[in-house]
Write an enzyme that holds these catalytic residues in place. Structure first.
Site, PDB file in Angstrom:
ATOM      1  N   TYR A  50       1.404   7.857 -13.001  1.00  0.00           N
ATOM      2  CA  TYR A  50       0.908   7.651 -11.687  1.00  0.00           C
ATOM      3  C   TYR A  50       0.336   6.191 -12.444  1.00  0.00           C
ATOM      4  CZ  TYR A  50      -2.408   6.870  -7.643  1.00  0.00           C
ATOM      5  OH  TYR A  50      -2.962   6.202  -6.982  1.00  0.00           O
ATOM      6  N   ALA A  73       0.644  -0.967  -0.089  1.00  0.00           N
ATOM      7  CA  ALA A  73      -0.337   0.625  -0.552  1.00  0.00           C
ATOM      8  C   ALA A  73       1.261   0.940  -0.161  1.00  0.00           C
ATOM      9  CB  ALA A  73      -0.842   0.073   1.374  1.00  0.00           C
TER      10      ALA A  73
HETATM   11  N1  LIG Z   1      -6.009   7.429  -1.262  1.00  0.00           N
HETATM   12  C1  LIG Z   1      -7.065   7.340  -3.086  1.00  0.00           C
HETATM   13  O1  LIG Z   1      -7.576   7.618  -3.155  1.00  0.00           O
HETATM   14  C2  LIG Z   1      -6.760   6.241  -3.866  1.00  0.00           C
HETATM   15  C3  LIG Z   1      -6.776   6.003  -4.175  1.00  0.00           C
HETATM   16  C4  LIG Z   1      -6.471   5.205  -5.477  1.00  0.00           C
HETATM   17  C5  LIG Z   1      -4.939   4.066  -5.051  1.00  0.00           C
HETATM   18  N2  LIG Z   1      -4.837   4.735  -4.389  1.00  0.00           N
HETATM   19  C6  LIG Z   1      -3.008   3.587  -3.736  1.00  0.00           C
HETATM   20  O2  LIG Z   1      -3.588   3.374  -2.523  1.00  0.00           O
HETATM   21  C7  LIG Z   1      -1.523   3.174  -1.439  1.00  0.00           C
HETATM   22  C8  LIG Z   1      -1.962   4.397  -0.310  1.00  0.00           C
HETATM   23  O3  LIG Z   1      -2.608   5.405  -0.841  1.00  0.00           O
HETATM   24  P1  LIG Z   1      -3.402   6.223   0.952  1.00  0.00           P
HETATM   25  O4  LIG Z   1      -4.527   7.188   0.610  1.00  0.00           O
HETATM   26  O5  LIG Z   1      -3.247   5.592   1.654  1.00  0.00           O
HETATM   27  O6  LIG Z   1      -2.357   7.265   0.757  1.00  0.00           O
HETATM   28  P2  LIG Z   1      -1.039   8.110   1.979  1.00  0.00           P
HETATM   29  O7  LIG Z   1      -2.442   8.156   3.738  1.00  0.00           O
HETATM   30  O8  LIG Z   1      -0.761   8.895   1.365  1.00  0.00           O
HETATM   31  O9  LIG Z   1      -0.635   7.201   2.820  1.00  0.00           O
HETATM   32  C9  LIG Z   1       0.370   6.123   2.186  1.00  0.00           C
HETATM   33  C10 LIG Z   1       1.593   5.634   2.480  1.00  0.00           C
HETATM   34  O10 LIG Z   1       2.559   5.050   2.189  1.00  0.00           O
HETATM   35  C11 LIG Z   1       4.194   5.582   3.040  1.00  0.00           C
HETATM   36  N3  LIG Z   1       5.042   5.583   1.764  1.00  0.00           N
HETATM   37  C12 LIG Z   1       4.947   6.520  -0.028  1.00  0.00           C
HETATM   38  N4  LIG Z   1       5.923   6.558  -0.541  1.00  0.00           N
HETATM   39  C13 LIG Z   1       6.800   4.900   0.365  1.00  0.00           C
HETATM   40  C14 LIG Z   1       8.233   4.877  -0.149  1.00  0.00           C
HETATM   41  N5  LIG Z   1       8.609   4.973  -1.180  1.00  0.00           N
HETATM   42  N6  LIG Z   1       8.154   4.056   0.769  1.00  0.00           N
HETATM   43  C15 LIG Z   1       8.028   3.269   1.779  1.00  0.00           C
HETATM   44  N7  LIG Z   1       5.860   3.708   2.467  1.00  0.00           N
HETATM   45  C16 LIG Z   1       6.036   4.706   1.770  1.00  0.00           C
HETATM   46  C17 LIG Z   1       3.586   6.233   3.981  1.00  0.00           C
HETATM   47  O11 LIG Z   1       4.666   6.410   5.045  1.00  0.00           O
HETATM   48  P3  LIG Z   1       5.784   6.966   4.513  1.00  0.00           P
HETATM   49  O12 LIG Z   1       5.572   8.462   4.233  1.00  0.00           O
HETATM   50  O13 LIG Z   1       6.008   7.453   6.015  1.00  0.00           O
HETATM   51  O14 LIG Z   1       6.989   6.932   4.413  1.00  0.00           O
HETATM   52  C18 LIG Z   1       2.621   6.311   4.246  1.00  0.00           C
HETATM   53  O15 LIG Z   1       1.624   5.515   4.760  1.00  0.00           O
HETATM   54  C19 LIG Z   1      -0.587   3.945  -2.320  1.00  0.00           C
HETATM   55  O16 LIG Z   1      -0.263   3.240  -3.195  1.00  0.00           O
HETATM   56  C20 LIG Z   1      -2.504   4.898  -3.790  1.00  0.00           C
HETATM   57  O17 LIG Z   1      -1.032   5.350  -4.744  1.00  0.00           O
HETATM   58  C21 LIG Z   1      -4.657   5.580  -2.741  1.00  0.00           C
END
Ligand SMILES: NC(=O)c1ccc[n+]([C@@H]2O[C@H](COP(=O)([O-])OP(=O)(O)OC[C@H]3O[C@@H](n4cnc5c(N)ncnc54)[C@H](OP(=O)(O)O)[C@@H]3O)[C@@H](O)[C@H]2O)c1
Length: 270
Positions: free
Chosen positions: A181, A117
């Site tokens: 993305y 994730a």
């Molecule tokens: N939110 C949406 O609407 C949505 C929609 C479609 C897909 N997604 C996908 O769902 C996943 C989770 O998204 P989210 O919305 O939960 O995002 P978020 O709230 O920004 O959380 C992202 C998580 O990933 C970690 N992270 C980011 N870069 C990293 C790295 N290089 N190494 C290790 N950890 C890393 C962050 O922690 P740190 O910053 O401490 O590393 C955090 O725990 C992502 O892949 C995103 O693309 C999200």
């Protein structure tokens, strides 16, 4: 990379058919759930945090992994159950991932579940996208997930396991301003299907959950009203709603190579 101290103690290990399974026990000492070691990359916030919470509620031992070690530790400490861990690891860096999985295998044993994730976006029209941002997105979202899968597979090969990668509806449908993305998430789809074929005979399943608009830090800056108008269910999803889909795929013994959209019907309108 940092391994947090164990937070508590789990019940016990037992052997079944050569596989090390861990069980938790209810107050009257009945076995209530088969527990596995679950690694959640990006487990500190948003969707990954909700996945970590649900896995811990189900009695699994969770390793919460993210770049920010304090945030990962706060999440690990908040999880129900005992013995959860946190690791600071940047999934865009191969050496970080190698170290993390070596530490996990030495201190916790074989990985049963992996959830990818960890993800970032650097949205911009392609003509305005900087090369370094493009590389960051691809290294984190696509290559990072490939490398963590490789790390986890080494321990899953002998015991079986399940992996869920987190894609996006944008990877399926595309979106203006999200070329890179979208490519990273579409790449995960092909990767997931191919890996599912590669490892099925070892009793390892690999699936993809593709969320739509979910209420997390990633979408905090979006113009919500515009987005909501496009969603048939009329609202953003909650991280816990994605976590339920992730858990479903982790626990479904006859599903592999599948893509599951969790988007309130958004794919119908794009
Ligand atoms: N939110 C949406 O609407 C949505 C929609 C479609 C897909 N997604 C996908 O769902 C996943 C989770 O998204 P989210 O919305 O939960 O995002 P978020 O709230 O920004 O959380 C992202 C998580 O990933 C970690 N992270 C980011 N870069 C990293 C790295 N290089 N190494 C290790 N950890 C890393 C962050 O922690 P740190 O910053 O401490 O590393 C955090 O725990 C992502 O892949 C995103 O693309 C999200």
């Amino acid at each position: 990379m940092r391994l947090a101290p164990p937070i508590g103690h789990h019940a016990q290990f037992t052997q079944h058919g050569g596989n090390p399974f861990k069980f938790t026990f209810s107050d009257n000492n009945e076995r209530v759930v088969m527990s596995r070691l679950a690694v959640v990359c990006g487990g500190s916030r948003g969707i990954g945090r909700a996945v970590s919470q649900l896995l811990a509620q189900r009695g699994h031992r969770v390793v919460v992994l993210s770049r920010n070690k304090e945030a990962a530790q706060v999440t690990a400490v908040s999880l129900p159950g005992e013995n959860h861990l946190c690791l600071s690891c940047d999934v865009s860096k191969e050496e970080d991932i190698q170290r993390a999985f070596e530490t996990i295998s030495k201190t916790c044993g074989p990985v049963g579940y992996l959830v990818n994730a960890a993800g970032i976006n650097r949205d911009a029209l392609l003509l305005r996208s900087k090369s370094e941002d493009m590389l960051s997105v691809l290294h984190t979202n696509l290559l990072g997930s490939m490398l963590t899968c490789r790390g986890a597979l080494r321990s899953m090969l002998s015991h079986g396991g399940a992996i869920v990668n987190i894609g996006s509806v944008v990877g399926v449908k595309g979106n203006s301003g999200q070329c890179v993305y979208s490519a990273s998430k579409a790449g995960l789809e092909g990767f997931t299907r191919s890996l599912a074929k590669e490892v099925a005979t070892r009793n390892i399943r690999v699936n993809l959950v593709a969320p739509g608009f979910i209420r997390t830090d990633m979408t905090a800056g979006l113009e919500k009203e515009d987005a909501v108008r496009r969603i048939p269910l009329g609202r953003f999803g909650e991280p816990a709603e994605v976590a339920h889909a992730v858990l479903f795929l982790l626990e479904s013994p006859y599903i592999t190579g599948q893509l599951l959209l969790v988007d309130g019907g958004l794919q119908l309108t794009l």
